[in-house]
Design a protein around this motif. Structure first.
Motif, short mmCIF file in Angstrom:
data_model
loop_
_atom_site.label_atom_id
_atom_site.label_comp_id
_atom_site.label_asym_id
_atom_site.label_seq_id
_atom_site.Cartn_x
_atom_site.Cartn_y
_atom_site.Cartn_z
N ILE A 5 0.83 -1.21 0.00
CA ILE A 5 0.00 0.00 0.00
C ILE A 5 0.87 1.26 0.00
O ILE A 5 0.63 2.19 -0.78
CB ILE A 5 -0.94 -0.02 1.23
N ARG A 6 1.86 1.30 0.88
CA ARG A 6 2.68 2.52 1.00
C ARG A 6 3.53 2.79 -0.23
O ARG A 6 3.65 3.92 -0.69
CB ARG A 6 3.57 2.44 2.24
N TYR A 7 4.14 1.73 -0.75
CA TYR A 7 5.06 1.93 -1.88
C TYR A 7 4.39 1.64 -3.23
O TYR A 7 4.53 2.41 -4.18
CB TYR A 7 6.30 1.04 -1.72
N GLY A 8 3.68 0.52 -3.29
CA GLY A 8 3.09 0.13 -4.57
C GLY A 8 1.90 0.97 -4.97
O GLY A 8 1.76 1.33 -6.16
N TYR A 9 1.02 1.29 -3.99
CA TYR A 9 -0.21 2.03 -4.31
C TYR A 9 -0.04 3.54 -4.17
O TYR A 9 -0.32 4.30 -5.12
CB TYR A 9 -1.34 1.54 -3.41
N GLN A 10 0.43 4.00 -3.02
CA GLN A 10 0.51 5.44 -2.77
C GLN A 10 1.65 6.12 -3.53
O GLN A 10 1.55 7.28 -3.89
CB GLN A 10 0.64 5.69 -1.27
N ARG A 11 2.76 5.40 -3.75
CA ARG A 11 3.91 6.01 -4.44
C ARG A 11 4.06 5.50 -5.88
O ARG A 11 5.04 5.82 -6.54
CB ARG A 11 5.19 5.71 -3.66
N PHE A 12 3.12 4.70 -6.32
CA PHE A 12 3.11 4.19 -7.70
C PHE A 12 4.39 3.45 -8.07
O PHE A 12 4.86 3.53 -9.21
CB PHE A 12 2.86 5.33 -8.69
N GLU A 13 4.97 2.75 -7.09
CA GLU A 13 6.17 1.97 -7.38
C GLU A 13 5.71 0.54 -7.76
O GLU A 13 5.57 -0.33 -6.91
CB GLU A 13 7.10 1.96 -6.18
N THR A 14 5.53 0.36 -9.06
CA THR A 14 4.97 -0.90 -9.56
C THR A 14 5.85 -2.10 -9.23
O THR A 14 5.35 -3.19 -8.94
CB THR A 14 4.80 -0.81 -11.10
N THR A 15 7.15 -1.89 -9.22
CA THR A 15 8.07 -2.99 -8.92
C THR A 15 7.82 -3.55 -7.54
O THR A 15 7.83 -4.78 -7.32
CB THR A 15 9.53 -2.50 -9.03
N VAL A 16 7.59 -2.65 -6.58
CA VAL A 16 7.33 -3.11 -5.20
C VAL A 16 6.03 -3.89 -5.15
O VAL A 16 5.93 -4.94 -4.50
CB VAL A 16 7.27 -1.90 -4.24
N MET A 17 5.01 -3.38 -5.84
CA MET A 17 3.72 -4.06 -5.85
C MET A 17 3.83 -5.47 -6.43
O MET A 17 3.32 -6.44 -5.86
CB MET A 17 2.71 -3.24 -6.65
N ILE A 18 4.51 -5.58 -7.57
CA ILE A 18 4.66 -6.90 -8.21
C ILE A 18 5.46 -7.84 -7.33
O ILE A 18 5.10 -9.01 -7.14
CB ILE A 18 5.33 -6.74 -9.59
N ALA A 19 6.55 -7.34 -6.75
CA ALA A 19 7.39 -8.18 -5.90
C ALA A 19 6.60 -8.66 -4.68
O ALA A 19 6.72 -9.83 -4.26
CB ALA A 19 8.62 -7.40 -5.45
N THR A 20 5.77 -7.79 -4.13
CA THR A 20 4.96 -8.17 -2.96
C THR A 20 3.97 -9.27 -3.32
O THR A 20 3.81 -10.26 -2.57
CB THR A 20 4.20 -6.94 -2.44
N VAL A 21 3.31 -9.10 -4.46
CA VAL A 21 2.34 -10.11 -4.90
C VAL A 21 3.03 -11.45 -5.14
O VAL A 21 2.51 -12.52 -4.75
CB VAL A 21 1.62 -9.63 -6.18
N VAL A 22 4.20 -11.41 -5.78
CA VAL A 22 4.93 -12.66 -6.05
C VAL A 22 5.29 -13.37 -4.74
O VAL A 22 5.12 -14.60 -4.61
CB VAL A 22 6.21 -12.36 -6.87
N ILE A 23 5.76 -12.61 -3.76
CA ILE A 23 6.12 -13.23 -2.47
C ILE A 23 4.90 -13.85 -1.81
O ILE A 23 4.96 -14.96 -1.27
CB ILE A 23 6.77 -12.18 -1.54
N LEU A 24 3.76 -13.14 -1.86
CA LEU A 24 2.54 -13.69 -1.25
C LEU A 24 2.11 -14.97 -1.94
O LEU A 24 1.70 -15.94 -1.29
CB LEU A 24 1.42 -12.64 -1.30
N VAL A 25 2.19 -14.99 -3.28
CA VAL A 25 1.81 -16.20 -4.02
C VAL A 25 2.73 -17.36 -3.67
O VAL A 25 2.28 -18.49 -3.42
CB VAL A 25 1.85 -15.92 -5.54
N VAL A 26 4.04 -17.10 -3.62
CA VAL A 26 5.00 -18.15 -3.27
C VAL A 26 4.75 -18.66 -1.85
O VAL A 26 4.79 -19.86 -1.58
CB VAL A 26 6.44 -17.61 -3.41
N LEU A 27 4.47 -17.73 -0.94
CA LEU A 27 4.22 -18.10 0.46
C LEU A 27 3.00 -19.01 0.57
O LEU A 27 3.03 -20.04 1.26
CB LEU A 27 4.03 -16.82 1.28
N VAL A 28 1.93 -18.65 -0.13
CA VAL A 28 0.70 -19.45 -0.08
C VAL A 28 0.94 -20.83 -0.71
O VAL A 28 0.50 -21.85 -0.18
CB VAL A 28 -0.44 -18.70 -0.80
#
Length: 214
Positions: free
Chosen positions: A174-197
């Motif tokens: 939310i802080r980096y991917g959504y509010q600061r439009f840092e797409t790389t952070v958003m994608i990396a976060t999603v990938v980690i969550l998918v791998v974790l699950v």
């Protein structure tokens, strides 16, 4: 810098999910056993208690997690001394998971054939022995699968907790991917969550298969 943020976010997420899952599994198993043995015709039938427990579990599961987060802020502050951060998020995560676990445990225990319980009862086993030496061991594979489902749900809930300062990968997204439009952070976060699950599901399936002797 991105690597450090992701490592910190992942550790915070695990720091929220692991203790919440363990405490919720313990208390939820207790309530799930009570739900089963107080059913009509079971070990300790008690219709009023069974109805009250069922109602409480249903009410608990009907509350959306984001609302529960806000409602529990005074209680969270009382327990942890703060309502912000990953430590504070453990309280609503645990409360949200307990009724969920109780119903999963109830479903798992009801899969144990009544014939098995009756046979043990005829041999003179007491209720405590039936619960701890027959009912729970016979349902162990289903209990592990239920624990896996609950833990994966908590990973999703922990991401929601990030919306109100709960920390972890959700807060990072939310802080980096959504509010600061840092797409790389958003994608990396999603990938980690998918791998974790995926890792949690594979581990849960593996353990359940090992425990299933049918």
């Amino acid at each position: 810098m991105l690597r450090d943020l992701l490592v910190q976010g992942t550790l915070e997420t695990l720091g929220m999910v692991v203790p919440s899952a363990l405490v919720a599994q313990l208390l939820g198993t207790l309530l799930g056993v009570l739900l089963v043995i107080t059913r009509p015709g079971h070990l300790k039938p008690n219709a009023p208690l069974h109805r009250v427990l069922g109602l409480v579990m249903n009410v608990g599961r009907s509350l959306p997690f984001i609302i529960l987060l806000v409602v529990l802020i005074p209680f969270t502050r009382l327990v942890t001394g703060t309502s912000i951060g990953s430590t504070a998020a453990i309280v609503p995560l645990t409360v949200a998971a307990i009724p969920f676990v109780a119903r999963l445990v109830e479903s798992a225990l009801l899969e144990v054939p009544n014939g098995v319980l009756e046979a043990v009862r005829v041999m003179g086993a007491r209720n405590g022995q039936i619960i701890f030496k027959v009912l729970l061991p016979e349902a162990r594979s289903a209990l592990v699968l239920g624990f896996t489902v609950m833990t994966i749900s908590l990973v999703g809930y922990s991401a929601m907790a990030g919306a109100i300062g709960g920390g972890g990968l959700g807060d990072l997204a939310i802080r980096y991917g959504y509010q600061r439009f840092e797409t790389t952070v958003m994608i990396a976060t999603v990938v980690i969550l998918v791998v974790l699950v995926q890792a949690l599901q594979l581990l849960g399936d593996f353990v359940a298969r090992k425990l299933d002797h049918r």
